[in-house]
Design a protein around this motif. Sequence first.
Motif, PDB file in Angstrom:
ATOM      1  N   SER A  58      68.544  38.493 137.030  1.00 47.55           N
ATOM      2  CA  SER A  58      67.195  37.917 137.045  1.00 47.55           C
ATOM      3  C   SER A  58      66.811  37.542 138.470  1.00 47.55           C
ATOM      4  O   SER A  58      67.661  37.256 139.314  1.00 47.55           O
ATOM      5  CB  SER A  58      67.135  36.679 136.143  1.00 47.55           C
ATOM      6  OG  SER A  58      68.060  35.699 136.593  1.00 47.55           O
ATOM      7  N   ALA A  59      65.523  37.553 138.722  1.00 44.07           N
ATOM      8  CA  ALA A  59      65.022  37.192 140.041  1.00 44.07           C
ATOM      9  C   ALA A  59      65.131  35.683 140.245  1.00 44.07           C
ATOM     10  O   ALA A  59      64.982  34.908 139.300  1.00 44.07           O
ATOM     11  CB  ALA A  59      63.566  37.636 140.176  1.00 44.07           C
ATOM     12  N   PRO A  60      65.372  35.247 141.485  1.00 44.74           N
ATOM     13  CA  PRO A  60      65.359  33.799 141.751  1.00 44.74           C
ATOM     14  C   PRO A  60      63.964  33.238 141.527  1.00 44.74           C
ATOM     15  O   PRO A  60      62.954  33.932 141.736  1.00 44.74           O
ATOM     16  CB  PRO A  60      65.780  33.705 143.223  1.00 44.74           C
ATOM     17  CG  PRO A  60      65.488  35.051 143.801  1.00 44.74           C
ATOM     18  CD  PRO A  60      65.672  36.030 142.695  1.00 44.74           C
ATOM     19  N   ARG A  61      63.891  31.982 141.094  1.00 39.18           N
ATOM     20  CA  ARG A  61      62.605  31.341 140.791  1.00 39.18           C
ATOM     21  C   ARG A  61      62.172  30.462 141.968  1.00 39.18           C
ATOM     22  O   ARG A  61      62.912  29.583 142.405  1.00 39.18           O
ATOM     23  CB  ARG A  61      62.708  30.489 139.524  1.00 39.18           C
ATOM     24  CG  ARG A  61      62.753  31.317 138.245  1.00 39.18           C
ATOM     25  CD  ARG A  61      63.149  30.463 137.047  1.00 39.18           C
ATOM     26  NE  ARG A  61      62.233  29.365 136.800  1.00 39.18           N
ATOM     27  CZ  ARG A  61      61.134  29.453 136.044  1.00 39.18           C
ATOM     28  NH1 ARG A  61      60.817  30.608 135.474  1.00 39.18           N
ATOM     29  NH2 ARG A  61      60.359  28.393 135.833  1.00 39.18           N
ATOM     30  N   ALA A  62      60.968  30.743 142.470  1.00 41.76           N
ATOM     31  CA  ALA A  62      60.415  29.980 143.588  1.00 41.76           C
ATOM     32  C   ALA A  62      59.119  29.319 143.146  1.00 41.76           C
ATOM     33  O   ALA A  62      58.249  29.977 142.577  1.00 41.76           O
ATOM     34  CB  ALA A  62      60.153  30.896 144.779  1.00 41.76           C
ATOM     35  N   ALA A  63      58.994  28.027 143.402  1.00 40.47           N
ATOM     36  CA  ALA A  63      57.762  27.296 143.069  1.00 40.47           C
ATOM     37  C   ALA A  63      56.915  27.147 144.320  1.00 40.47           C
ATOM     38  O   ALA A  63      57.420  26.743 145.369  1.00 40.47           O
ATOM     39  CB  ALA A  63      58.094  25.925 142.494  1.00 40.47           C
ATOM     40  N   LEU A  64      55.647  27.484 144.228  1.00 39.77           N
ATOM     41  CA  LEU A  64      54.738  27.317 145.363  1.00 39.77           C
ATOM     42  C   LEU A  64      54.254  25.878 145.433  1.00 39.77           C
ATOM     43  O   LEU A  64      53.696  25.350 144.465  1.00 39.77           O
ATOM     44  CB  LEU A  64      53.539  28.255 145.223  1.00 39.77           C
ATOM     45  CG  LEU A  64      52.413  28.019 146.242  1.00 39.77           C
ATOM     46  CD1 LEU A  64      52.882  28.352 147.654  1.00 39.77           C
ATOM     47  CD2 LEU A  64      51.167  28.811 145.878  1.00 39.77           C
ATOM     48  N   PHE A  65      54.448  25.243 146.586  1.00 36.67           N
ATOM     49  CA  PHE A  65      53.795  23.961 146.835  1.00 36.67           C
ATOM     50  C   PHE A  65      52.450  24.294 147.465  1.00 36.67           C
ATOM     51  O   PHE A  65      52.378  24.754 148.598  1.00 36.67           O
ATOM     52  CB  PHE A  65      54.623  23.060 147.758  1.00 36.67           C
ATOM     53  CG  PHE A  65      53.982  21.715 147.960  1.00 36.67           C
ATOM     54  CD1 PHE A  65      54.118  20.732 147.000  1.00 36.67           C
ATOM     55  CD2 PHE A  65      53.208  21.458 149.078  1.00 36.67           C
ATOM     56  CE1 PHE A  65      53.494  19.499 147.153  1.00 36.67           C
ATOM     57  CE2 PHE A  65      52.577  20.240 149.244  1.00 36.67           C
ATOM     58  CZ  PHE A  65      52.719  19.253 148.275  1.00 36.67           C
ATOM     59  N   GLN A  66      51.375  24.066 146.728  1.00 36.71           N
ATOM     60  CA  GLN A  66      50.061  24.564 147.142  1.00 36.71           C
ATOM     61  C   GLN A  66      49.333  23.650 148.105  1.00 36.71           C
ATOM     62  O   GLN A  66      48.384  24.080 148.776  1.00 36.71           O
ATOM     63  CB  GLN A  66      49.189  24.812 145.915  1.00 36.71           C
ATOM     64  CG  GLN A  66      48.876  23.560 145.110  1.00 36.71           C
ATOM     65  CD  GLN A  66      48.235  23.872 143.773  1.00 36.71           C
ATOM     66  OE1 GLN A  66      48.516  24.896 143.165  1.00 36.71           O
ATOM     67  NE2 GLN A  66      47.370  22.984 143.313  1.00 36.71           N
ATOM     68  N   GLY A  67      49.752  22.381 148.225  1.00 36.90           N
ATOM     69  CA  GLY A  67      49.113  21.472 149.157  1.00 36.90           C
ATOM     70  C   GLY A  67      47.758  20.989 148.681  1.00 36.90           C
ATOM     71  O   GLY A  67      47.272  21.384 147.622  1.00 36.90           O
ATOM     72  N   CYS A  68      47.117  20.128 149.462  1.00 31.77           N
ATOM     73  CA  CYS A  68      45.805  19.581 149.089  1.00 31.77           C
ATOM     74  C   CYS A  68      44.696  20.288 149.877  1.00 31.77           C
ATOM     75  O   CYS A  68      43.954  21.096 149.320  1.00 31.77           O
ATOM     76  CB  CYS A  68      45.777  18.069 149.304  1.00 31.77           C
ATOM     77  SG  CYS A  68      46.312  17.523 150.936  1.00 31.77           S
ATOM     78  N   ILE A  69      44.615  20.041 151.167  1.00 33.35           N
ATOM     79  CA  ILE A  69      43.632  20.729 152.011  1.00 33.35           C
ATOM     80  C   ILE A  69      43.904  22.224 152.006  1.00 33.35           C
ATOM     81  O   ILE A  69      42.979  23.046 152.011  1.00 33.35           O
ATOM     82  CB  ILE A  69      43.685  20.189 153.458  1.00 33.35           C
ATOM     83  CG1 ILE A  69      43.350  18.692 153.498  1.00 33.35           C
ATOM     84  CG2 ILE A  69      42.729  20.974 154.350  1.00 33.35           C
ATOM     85  CD1 ILE A  69      41.964  18.344 153.048  1.00 33.35           C
ATOM     86  N   MET A  70      45.172  22.591 151.973  1.00 25.73           N
ATOM     87  CA  MET A  70      45.557  24.003 152.000  1.00 25.73           C
ATOM     88  C   MET A  70      44.927  24.756 150.841  1.00 25.73           C
ATOM     89  O   MET A  70      44.362  25.837 151.025  1.00 25.73           O
ATOM     90  CB  MET A  70      47.085  24.109 151.917  1.00 25.73           C
ATOM     91  CG  MET A  70      47.632  25.495 152.174  1.00 25.73           C
ATOM     92  SD  MET A  70      47.535  25.908 153.914  1.00 25.73           S
ATOM     93  CE  MET A  70      47.865  27.669 153.856  1.00 25.73           C
TER      94      MET A  70
END
Length: 450
Positions: A187-199
Amino acid sequence: MKQLTTVESMYSCVRCGACREACPTLSITGREADGPRGRVLMARNLIEGVIPVNDEIKEQLDRCLLCSACVDACPVDVAVPDIVMMAKEKISEVRPQEGVTGIVGKWVFRKLLPFPKRLQKLGHLLWIYQKSGLQMVVRKLRVLKLLSESLQQMERAMPEILPPSRRNPHPLFTPSDRKDLKGSSHSAPRAALFQGCIMDMMFRSTNENTIRFLAQSGFDVVTPGQQVCCGALHTHNGEKDTALELAKRNIEVFEQANVDYIVSNAGGCGAMLREYEELFRDDPEWLPRARQFCQKVKDVSEVAVQKGTIPQAAGQGERITYQPSCHLQYVMGVKDAPKKILRSVADAQYVELPEAGYCCGSAGIYNLLQEQMANDILDKKMGNVAKTRANVIVTANPGCLLQMKMGIERAGMQGSVEAVHIVDYIVEAMERNKQSQTAEDQEELQKQSV
């Protein structure tokens, strides 16, 4: 080795001078008070009560970029930014910020940044401002002349805000594009995106490209919907209680996401996420959870190089240089990964930026609060950009990106140089490579059919 507390670190400085060459403000003024040694001594005397709070001391400490270049250069890791922040907290106790600036600042830090929905509403207003013709009217009437030079430059450098219809929540799950993993037992590794506020409000397309880049690098991408601002600006501006609440919320949300990595595409945000452990140092309940959280935090370039596969990409014969984010290179320790990605782009020439270790002058909202010093630092930076003869400046942080766009305007380089986020640059180059490969495949098929 046991990590020193901020107070212990304050007393460990031996004034050796190793930090002098690394300090951007000292390189501009040459004054010891504008360097790390001077600031540590001032902060120490202020905290000990040897000297009283006064305008001169406050100004000198406020002129620190908190970039951490001095920490990287220090042989005993004196935590200069933390020491400066401790002294600034002492100043705020004696002389809390008042008037319009204080009221507006508190509203932004407490009532706007912590609430994603309110930020999106601000994004709607900015989109209307850009698309309704109001922006053109404001510029023609020179209304912006009422603002500071930095705010005027920032308004001109502001990216095109996506319409509300394009700023819906990100997909909760985006599967990996790695073909070798499909149908296999791995299985592929799981990565969570931290999307930020202003970003996520101002640079929404960069977040979308980050998801695309991670998926093509071999990761299953999760984007938790309940995440909030990282708290970096709050921490740097004395709003520690709010920062703690934001940190707790993010820890809870990403625990539930059950991922291998928490990925940031903004150097300042990533550095703050890495510092959650320090934030909860004196909280035995939250410290283990914060430590586990921090161990998963990676920059997008770092995780792609170390744990993924860099997709093939093609340039157009351009010369690229890289302006690193201070917090990315000094706090997160990510120095080589972005360069490795850029050097992998075919038909593009990578050129090293002289004195790249110096801050660009953005430093959160430093360019708004310390306008003259920030502009002096930026002008010096653009002089080094000119030496590279690059026509693309790549950055890895939204604040740096806006600052370099402002620098291009200040240096009169419009039309010959552009500034882009590394993810946006590499995704465009990936798409170009795909199109090239498709065209070559079709040409080969035509030859075979003849």
